[in-house]
Design an enzyme around this catalytic site. Structure first.
Site, PDB file in Angstrom:
ATOM      1  N   HIS A   1      17.397 -18.767 -27.378  1.00 41.81           N
ATOM      2  CA  HIS A   1      17.301 -17.297 -27.338  1.00 41.81           C
ATOM      3  C   HIS A   1      16.038 -16.817 -26.627  1.00 41.81           C
ATOM      4  O   HIS A   1      15.958 -15.673 -26.208  1.00 41.81           O
ATOM      5  CB  HIS A   1      17.352 -16.740 -28.759  1.00 41.81           C
ATOM      6  CG  HIS A   1      18.699 -16.890 -29.395  1.00 41.81           C
ATOM      7  ND1 HIS A   1      19.559 -15.839 -29.590  1.00 41.81           N
ATOM      8  CD2 HIS A   1      19.352 -17.992 -29.839  1.00 41.81           C
ATOM      9  CE1 HIS A   1      20.680 -16.279 -30.143  1.00 41.81           C
ATOM     10  NE2 HIS A   1      20.579 -17.589 -30.309  1.00 41.81           N
TER      11      HIS A   1
ATOM     12  N   ASP B   1      10.563 -11.810 -22.594  1.00 42.63           N
ATOM     13  CA  ASP B   1      11.621 -11.742 -23.591  1.00 42.63           C
ATOM     14  C   ASP B   1      12.813 -12.537 -23.092  1.00 42.63           C
ATOM     15  O   ASP B   1      13.149 -12.455 -21.906  1.00 42.63           O
ATOM     16  CB  ASP B   1      12.033 -10.273 -23.794  1.00 42.63           C
ATOM     17  CG  ASP B   1      12.293  -9.942 -25.256  1.00 42.63           C
ATOM     18  OD1 ASP B   1      12.746 -10.834 -25.976  1.00 42.63           O
ATOM     19  OD2 ASP B   1      12.033  -8.792 -25.648  1.00 42.63           O
TER      20      ASP B   1
END
Ligand code: GDG
Length: 460
Positions: free
Chosen positions: A156, A364
């Site tokens: 992720h 991110d």
């Protein structure tokens, strides 16, 4: 059909009313709810006397199996190697990265423990899908205890550039552990390229153009599967929330001012301090916004036992206090800073009435808030997304106002542009982004990934 067994560090709160503020939990829960299966992970409990067997319970079509951690596991594995070594390193924060052999041993121990507790629950044809940086060595551990079925992994977070990863003393073991999976999934092509770079430059294997990789004597598929959101559901939720009391209250409190909204776990990777400074720069450089725009930042605390998270919370309070001290008026506070979460429905209503969604992480993996913001907009009067080039989401949402979060002036300019943007430009940018989210929603993400896993074993 074979069962799907999802493994992640934490399972999402089972209680529907309780909102989850972690991207992984939000996404995996949405995917699992559709097709059912088993979700295995840490219960969130820390105890000196963990139960010998996983705790099992069913919610609808989903079965949960959870295990507890000891205080030593929690310290060495969770706060230690996972969140003080891998998380900062994978987010390019070498300055915050620490490494100890003791914590690394704790990380391996908990991965072995997870494998040992999960193995008795598995059937030979189960598909095991392991998530995130906490559990990279778990496929090797499952193979050691005899599981022969398909095992996939999805990261992720970003996968760091080759040279950054080399700073990790155990980088070679970690990459070898990744290569034990049948499918290794990344968020973006940038992450996949970093992995490709590592494999080729460190001469541990070869990766074909299509991602088929041979390394450490294993053959597997490495590919990008950009995670997404439950688009249809967010649209529905935001439509309903637009008329809900909380949204009305919020809109009334703005008194006609435009809302600039940020929603992030309180994490140093999210660029929150830089964002507050950029808003300050907006008020300095474009004084017409004083009393005309309000910024609201929701930042529910996370990983509160890791010292860097205590520091970032303090820095942020200082930054908000200083901007408010400088610009607040008797009837206007520039930054509303809330150190807590709100429920998902309310959040979707806030997204919908915001003129600007500020998503400005320093790094991110994807950033679901960017996608949720777009999905929640009113199609007749959409807001503007200001998005960091370092969020994985920028690869798909290129119609956002893309900024560099290290450039305060550029962020302030983008906010100004968003506040003044004419309707036709807002519409065309939003439509482009929304159509991408209609196509690549959370179901498409899960289906693409599982199709790749079903095609295993791969051969060269
Ligand atoms: C990791 C990766 C990747 C946040 N505040 C509230 C709230 N949230 C929800 C958001 C969103 C989720 O939490 C956060 O997801 P993100 O993707 O933005 O960020 P991470 O938690 O860092 O997630 C990330 C993700 O995994 C999935 O792969 O995109 O890159 O770091 O859903 O809406 N939800 C509620 N109240 C809040 O105050 N209800």
């Amino acid at each position: 059909m074979s069962r799907l067994v999802v493994v992640s560090n934490r399972v999402a709160p089972v209680d529907e009313g309780k909102s989850s503020t972690g991207g992984l939990a939000v996404a995996v829960l949405a995917a699992l709810k559709r097709m059912g299966g088993i979700w295995f992970g840490w219960s969130g409990e820390v105890t000196t006397t963990p139960a010998a067997q996983p705790r099992m319970f069913d919610v609808g079509r989903l079965s949960y199996a959870t295990v507890d951690l000891t205080p030593q596991d929690f310290e060495e594995y969770y706060n230690g190697f996972a969140n003080s070594t891998l998380w900062p390193l994978f987010h390019y924060r070498l300055d915050l990265t620490s490494f100890t052999r003791r914590q690394y041993a704790g990380y391996l121990r908990v991965n072995n423990l997870f494998a040992a507790k999960l193995a008795p629950l598995l059937q030979a044809d189960d598909r095991v899908w392991i998530h995130d940086y906490h559990l990279i060595p778990m496929a090797e551990a499952l193979r050691r205890v005899g599981f022969g079925g398909k095992i996939g992994f999805f990261l992720h977070t970003p996968f760091p550039a080759h040279e950054v990863l080399l700073a990790l003393p155990s980088h070679d073991d970690l990459v070898r552990a990744l290569c034990a999976y049948d499918v290794v999934g990344f968020q973006t092509s940038r992450d996949l390229n970093s992995f490709r770079d590592y494999v080729t430059r460190e001469k541990v294997g070869e990766m074909q153009e299509d991602g088929l990789t041979r390394a450490f004597g294993k053959v597997f598929m490495a590919a990008a599967f950009p995670i997404s959101v439950d688009t249809v559901n967010i649209v529905r939720m935001a439509e309903a929330a637009a008329k809900a009391q909380q949204t009305m209250r919020m809109a009334a409190s703005l008194g006609g001012r435009k809302l600039i909204l940020g929603v992030d776990r309180l994490d140093y990777s999210k660029g929150l301090v830089q964002r507050f400074h950029a808003f300050e720069r907006l008020l300095e450089n474009y004084p017409e916004n004083r009393g005309r725009a309000t910024m609201m930042q929701l930042a529910p605390p996370s990983r509160t036992e890791v010292p860097e998270y205590v520091d970032i919370r303090r820095s942020l309070e200082e930054a908000a206090g200083s901007v408010n001290g400088k610009f607040a008026d008797i009837d206007w506070v520039p930054i509303r800073y809330l150190n807590r979460s709100v429920n998902r429905r309310t959040l979707s209503g806030f997204f919908r009435i915001a003129r600007i969604g500020l998503v400005t992480p320093l790094r991110d993996g994807m950033n679901l808030v960017a996608k949720e913001f777009v999905a929640a907009q009113d199609p007749d009067d959409p807001g503007v997304l200001v998005l960091s080039r370092f969020a994985g989401a920028a690869e798909e949402l290129s119609a956002a106002l893309i900024i560099n979060p290290y450039d305060t002036d550029e962020m302030a300019e983008a906010m100004q542009r968003g506040l003044d943007m004419p309707m036709d430009e807002r519409l065309s940018r939003w439509r482009e982004m929304f159509s991408i989210l209609q196509e690549n929603d959370i179901d498409a993400w899960r289906q693409h990934y599982l199709t790749a896993l079903d095609a295993a074993p791969y051969r060269c």
